[in-house]
Motif scaffolding. Structure first.
Motif, PDB file in Angstrom:
ATOM      1  N   LEU A 201       0.837  -1.202   0.000  1.00  0.00           N
ATOM      2  CA  LEU A 201       0.000   0.000   0.000  1.00  0.00           C
ATOM      3  C   LEU A 201       0.873   1.252   0.000  1.00  0.00           C
ATOM      4  O   LEU A 201       0.658   2.177  -0.790  1.00  0.00           O
ATOM      5  CB  LEU A 201      -0.886  -0.039   1.251  1.00  0.00           C
ATOM      6  N   GLU A 202       1.873   1.281   0.872  1.00  0.00           N
ATOM      7  CA  GLU A 202       2.767   2.440   0.913  1.00  0.00           C
ATOM      8  C   GLU A 202       3.473   2.601  -0.432  1.00  0.00           C
ATOM      9  O   GLU A 202       3.527   3.693  -0.991  1.00  0.00           O
ATOM     10  CB  GLU A 202       3.840   2.280   2.005  1.00  0.00           C
ATOM     11  N   LEU A 203       4.015   1.500  -0.948  1.00  0.00           N
ATOM     12  CA  LEU A 203       4.746   1.582  -2.222  1.00  0.00           C
ATOM     13  C   LEU A 203       3.827   2.094  -3.326  1.00  0.00           C
ATOM     14  O   LEU A 203       4.214   2.941  -4.128  1.00  0.00           O
ATOM     15  CB  LEU A 203       5.330   0.219  -2.606  1.00  0.00           C
ATOM     16  N   ALA A 204       2.591   1.593  -3.360  1.00  0.00           N
ATOM     17  CA  ALA A 204       1.654   2.016  -4.417  1.00  0.00           C
ATOM     18  C   ALA A 204       1.340   3.500  -4.289  1.00  0.00           C
ATOM     19  O   ALA A 204       1.351   4.239  -5.273  1.00  0.00           O
ATOM     20  CB  ALA A 204       0.381   1.182  -4.357  1.00  0.00           C
ATOM     21  N   TYR A 205       1.091   3.954  -3.058  1.00  0.00           N
ATOM     22  CA  TYR A 205       0.790   5.380  -2.870  1.00  0.00           C
ATOM     23  C   TYR A 205       1.994   6.254  -3.170  1.00  0.00           C
ATOM     24  O   TYR A 205       1.867   7.385  -3.612  1.00  0.00           O
ATOM     25  CB  TYR A 205       0.318   5.655  -1.437  1.00  0.00           C
ATOM     26  N   LEU A 206       3.190   5.725  -2.906  1.00  0.00           N
ATOM     27  CA  LEU A 206       4.390   6.534  -3.061  1.00  0.00           C
ATOM     28  C   LEU A 206       4.948   6.486  -4.479  1.00  0.00           C
ATOM     29  O   LEU A 206       6.018   6.993  -4.738  1.00  0.00           O
ATOM     30  CB  LEU A 206       5.443   6.089  -2.042  1.00  0.00           C
TER      31      LEU A 206
END
Ligand code: ASP
Ligand code: MG
Length: 416
Positions: A201-206
């Motif tokens: 989730l973090e990687l996708a948002y970032l």
């Protein structure tokens, strides 16, 4: 009979040969005894071409009509895949978002799914048909066609998997899985065998483009087993799941970057309770997404506020701030463009102090200027000049032990 959901992205259905191949794949899964729901994107770059058509007509297309236009891309694909299936003797049916019961809020271009009414889907599946659903689209309660945001077909697939209680949701794409970083830019990037929902989730948002962030959100909330894999090669993909096996004890598991960032600074705003609220309400009402925000006291008791936006929103942001100069009561506003954001992500950070310090040390050694910083429990992001983005990413990737060669060394040490 277990239901499975699979999704094929634009490149995987880029021409009719690839569409025939997808049809073969669906037949195979059905022969294995599954009920199969397949979500497809528009062919190749056809969504971009539709956007260009609209641009040729107007600078400011009506959002409802834009969604009406963009949803046609996926409709082309579903019908062609069904034709290909019928050619090889498989009974199949194509469904648009609304036919498939996908209800969304009435927001154009970035709608959230609010409900999925599965009766029609269930009926077709029970009749033994392959079901093809147009990705990225839905219908509002008011009956208008909406889209889920660019890249939203992933979300359609995961949401359907949740609603149908599917055994798994496979995202077939043009890469073999989720990598430690984008392998097109970071040459030592390496594929992960698994990653947790939170890290993904973090990687996708970032900025990692491999999965739509909302798709990961859905998968996490409904515990959908998500697999990212190649549509061209039959190799193992990456599993996104609750507890990713710690294949190595690394604090940092992935690195993402995003360019086209502009930093805007508004100087000497009044030091009032409502200053921040006034400024950011103004921007949010115009749909301008803010990322990092920094507020500082000035020596004469005013406040300076800096924030980042997508560079495409710069004109609109500056116009708004200038137009409200009197009510906002600031002294000056300026901006810095051509910035990027480099982020490191890993669940291990929660219990490991000093990760941010390490990141800054690496950037210092590379002589990369840090313009802004933001952190979450499992990520640290630094805003740096766009020209340094890849160099900084490669240095961080290797410092935090993510490089392919590093992994081999660790494996060898373990065997020894
Ligand atoms: N066709 C849409 C896009 O290009 C949706 C998707 O592919 O997921 O953004
Ligand atoms: Mg995509």
């Amino acid at each position: 009979m277990a239901t499975i959901v699979q999704k094929f992205g634009g490149t995987s259905v880029g021409d009719t040969d690839k569409i025939k191949r997808v049809a073969q794949g669906i037949k195979q899964r059905m022969d294995e005894g599954h009920k199969v729901v397949t979500v497809v994107s528009a062919m190749g770059k056809s969504t971009d071409k539709l956007v260009e058509l609209a641009d040729e007509i107007t600078e400011d297309p009506d959002p409802r009509e834009m969604d009406m236009l963009l949803t046609t891309g996926e409709q082309v694909t579903i019908s062609l895949v069904v034709m290909a299936l019928k050619e090889i003797g498989v009974d199949a049916v194509s469904l648009t978002g609304w036919q498939a019961g996908i209800v969304t809020e009435e927001v154009y271009q970035d709608a959230r799914i609010t409900d999925i009414q599965t009766e029609t889907l269930d009926q077709h599946l029970n009749e033994g048909k392959a079901v093809l659903v147009a990705g990225f689209q839905g219908v509002s309660e008011e009956g208008n066609i909406t889209t889920l945001g660019r890249g939203g077909s992933d979300t359609t697939a995961v949401a359907l998997a949740a609603a149908l209680d599917a055994e798994s949701c496979s995202i077939y794409t043009d890469v073999t899985g989720v990598y430690t970083s984008d392998p097109r830019y970071v040459k030592n990037a390496r594929q992960l065998s698994s990653i947790s929902y939170d890290e993904m989730l973090e990687l996708a948002y970032l900025g990692a483009g491999v999965l739509h962030p909302r798709a990961v959100e859905f998968a996490k909330n409904y515990n959908v087993k998500l697999v990212v894999r190649s549509s061209m090669e039959n190799v193992e993909g990456t599993i996104v799941e609750e507890e990713a096996s710690m294949e190595q004890n690394l604090t940092v598991r992935g690195l993402a970057f995003d360019d086209n960032i502009t930093k805007v600074t508004v100087e000497r705003l009044p030091n009032h309770y409502d200053t921040m609220s006034n400024l950011f309400k103004l921007l949010s009402e115009e749909g301008i997404n803010i990322d990092i925000i920094i507020q500082q006291m000035t020596s004469d008791h005013g406040i300076n506020v800096s924030f980042t936006i997508d560079s495409s929103k710069l004109g609109k942001t500056m116009d708004l701030i200038h137009a409200n100069r009197e009510t906002l009561c600031y002294s000056e506003v300026h901006h810095e463009s051509s910035l990027s954001k480099v982020s490191i992500v890993g669940s291990g950070m929660i219990s490991n102090p000093g990760v941010a310090a390490d990141m800054f040390k690496v950037l210092a050694e590379e002589e990369v200027a840090i313009k802004m910083v933001s952190t979450s429990e499992i990520a640290v992001s630094s805003v740096v000049p766009e020209k340094d983005m890849i160099r900084a990413s490669e240095a961080l990737h290797s410092f935090f032990g993510l490089d392919a060669q590093e992994q081999e060394k660790i494996e060898l040490a373990k065997q020894a």
